[in-house]
Design an enzyme around this catalytic site. Sequence first.
Site, PDB file in Angstrom:
ATOM      1  CB  VAL A 118      -0.907   0.023   1.249  1.00 33.05           C
ATOM      2  CG1 VAL A 118      -1.806   1.267   1.230  1.00 33.05           C
ATOM      3  CG2 VAL A 118      -1.751  -1.231   1.341  1.00 33.05           C
ATOM      4  CG  LEU A 162       3.805   7.082   0.548  1.00 35.29           C
ATOM      5  CD1 LEU A 162       2.371   7.536   0.298  1.00 35.29           C
ATOM      6  CD2 LEU A 162       4.670   8.276   0.949  1.00 35.29           C
ATOM      7  N   GLY A 218       6.006   3.168 -16.456  1.00 37.35           N
ATOM      8  CA  GLY A 218       6.174   2.160 -15.393  1.00 37.35           C
ATOM      9  C   GLY A 218       5.292   2.373 -14.169  1.00 37.35           C
ATOM     10  CG  ASP A 222      -3.256  -1.744  -7.642  1.00 42.45           C
ATOM     11  OD1 ASP A 222      -2.594  -2.700  -7.225  1.00 42.45           O
ATOM     12  OD2 ASP A 222      -2.917  -0.550  -7.505  1.00 42.45           O
ATOM     13  CE  LYS A 273      -1.680  -0.167  -4.317  1.00 46.42           C
ATOM     14  NZ  LYS A 273      -1.459   0.910  -5.278  1.00 46.42           N
TER      15      LYS A 273
END
Length: 815
Positions: A610, A614, A665, A679, A683
């Site tokens: 996630v 960070l 990317g 996605d 998360k």
Amino acid sequence: MQVLKFGGSSVATAENMEKVIAILLAASGSGTTAVVLSAMGGVTDALISSGKLAAAGSEQYKQLLQTIETRHLDAVRSLIPVARQSALLSWVKQRCNEMESLCEGVFLLGELSPRTLDRLVSYGEWLSSFIVSGALQSREVPHVWADSRQLIRTDSSFGNAKVDMTATRELMNAYVKEYPAPLYILPGFVASDARQVTTTLGRGGSDYTAALVAASLQADVLEIWTDVSGMMTADPRWVSHARVIDRISYQEAMELSHFGAKVVYPPTIQPVMDSGIPVWIKNTFAPKDPGTLIEHEVNEDRKGPVRGISSINDMALLSLEGSGMVGVPGVASRLFQALAAQSINVILITQGSSEFSICVGVAGADAENAREAVNAAFSYEIGKGAIQPVRLETHLAVVALVGDNMKSHPGISGRMFGALGRNGVNVRAIAQGASEKNISSVVASEDVKKAVNVLHEAFFETAYKQLNLYIVGLGNVGSKLMEQLKQQQYYLLKHVRLQLRVIGIANSRQMALNEQGIDLGNWQQALQEGAPMDLDAFVEEARRHNLRNSVFVDNTASERVALVYDRLLTRSIAVVACNKIACSSKYPVYQRLKFLARDYNTNFFFETNVGAGLPVIGPLSDMVRSGDRVDRIDAVLSGTLNFVFNNYDATRPFAEVVRQAQEEGYTEPDPRLDLGGTDVMRKILILARECGAEMDMEDITNNSFMPESCMKGSVEDFYKELARHEAHFAGLYQKAKDNGRILKFVASFSEGKAQVGLQEVSPEHGFYHLYGKDNVVQFYTKRYPQQPLMVKGAGAGADVTASGVFADIIRAARV
Ligand code: ADP
Ligand code: ASP
Ligand code: MG
């Protein structure tokens, strides 16, 4: 008087013998010197093999004897000038002929008795000592070659004879009186019984010979010259950071050697300790190194309470259990008598305070005999059911910590078991002598090398740790990670005292493994030269290596890789995953992996699942663990969708912006996983689970903004469909713009429910000012009720993701 002993490697070649001669000549200037020599390195083994081959009817013994002969003749030729060689050459040949005759006899009889074997192996030290004596003679060094068989008296236990100390002392003193000399050369290892039959003192017994000479003649010092610079904190062949112990007490040296430190033969210490003779362990190949001094108590301020670590492999545990043992005196003594009657040596003993069981450790080779002997001794009780038949466990090893001062330092066993436990080494039994000079743990044979290294690290390298990595996935993130590891390797070693090693690397095509560590400057080549990728083999190797502080790193998006985590965790190999599949698959899978990590005392970290690099999951789990309650999470978690909506203003087709994101990317290999919301669902699911919610993907509401037809077919079909639906995307954009807002794909979790979807965000909203591929997460909790705890920053990109993986690696290894 001084006694010097040179081991097998010190006399292995003529070149080495020259070194020995130089050392003994330098020493012999100061008073009478006795020099004890081993056989040339490997010769004792070769003689034993010759005897066994002959007994087994194989004529190969002749070849072996031939190589032994050649080695000795070569040594004579190199050491002695040609003009003076012939007598010694023919003497060596005669001895070799005798060995051949002896083996021929064994061959014909098909039998090798211990007595014959002793006679055969005695030629090893006889030859080596005679050759050194010949070399001294040719250099006109006055000395006497003394036959140890005439000087050391033993019983007739061939192969491991017991010494009669009184008779030996008398024989030696009488000999030096009759043949006074400044220098004596003696063969080690050999002795004879009362009928003058040759015996030997046990493998490695030349050390003992030297100690017997020193004790009998009241020497001032005994020097044991070998191939290492002293007694070390652990066997240097196993522990690369083992270091020389400068001073050690007799008791500690005895304890270490009894527990496997081969550098001195265990019986050696007793005679010199009884006579108070100091012992030096010195290196023939580095004579200037100070070496180790073995003496009475060492009182100096020491670096730590543990002096050394040693181990004995191939051990078996015998347990005798039963209610019939409780409160019955004499059970233990009957057990030990039964073993003693079979000459079985007990390595360690443990007894539970309930007296319900006694457990003894013996050498693996003695295991079956021991079982039979003990079962026979207790056959009456076993017949009555009061005691169970002996339980035997094999393939075990003992690891021992040794130190005189351990008794005055509490917590050493705790540290020992803590370190072993953290590395997944299961301790089968423990024993601590009342003297507390030794704490022993019984572990599986396959774990012993790791255990010795783990303990060495824990007690001698407190400021130095090794981290062993297995990295799968070398694409965008993986190759950046390799770059970062290489860049930090030196810094970590110097400032964090952490030796970072990459043991295995793999991508979907190739894999490379190197137990010594792959060169990070050249990993691409190592990979190319490796083997075709076989994930199961890769995992099996990691399990087999059984290295301490191992971490498996998954930088793939592969389901197959996610399925191997359990096999790693159950071997106490930590798992660091940037792959989200495991944590977002069915709840029981996620939960099981977390349990396995806990049960096997290791870690399973996935911070980068996630928000890339960070810190999101770490702070969340800190909050939960410290008793905070999460009421709500709002988050923008897709760097891809952010990039797309920040760059899309209907002037350029939506499909083109998505393609740009992919090319730079920022997307999953299939961009639909990002655009369709999967996605982001994964998360928010992971965050919800970390808050304690037992949730699955199906429980999340997905308010998708994608037309259904875009989600079918190949990736190229998807781009075509996107282009067809340009009006739909332009409409979404325009509507938000008309409202003075912008589009953000937001995920939320509150009251046990989670949802994801596109939202129009107004300028006052905390999510409005979110640029590029930034992510943001807001936690509203009991402790952060109004102003949420907010984490914001770049949420995609190989560099930041790799640095998040790197941070997890360091945390996972607990260093
Ligand atoms: P020698 O032939 O000189 O008698 P050994 O081979 O019997 O020599 O003993 C020396 C070897 O002991 C070293 O090469 C080393 O590998 C091994 N060894 C095992 N444990 C230790 C230890 N704690 N300290 C030093 N050496 C050790
Ligand atoms: N040569 C004998 C052995 O190899 C004794 C010794 O070297 O100490 O066991
Ligand atoms: Mg030895």
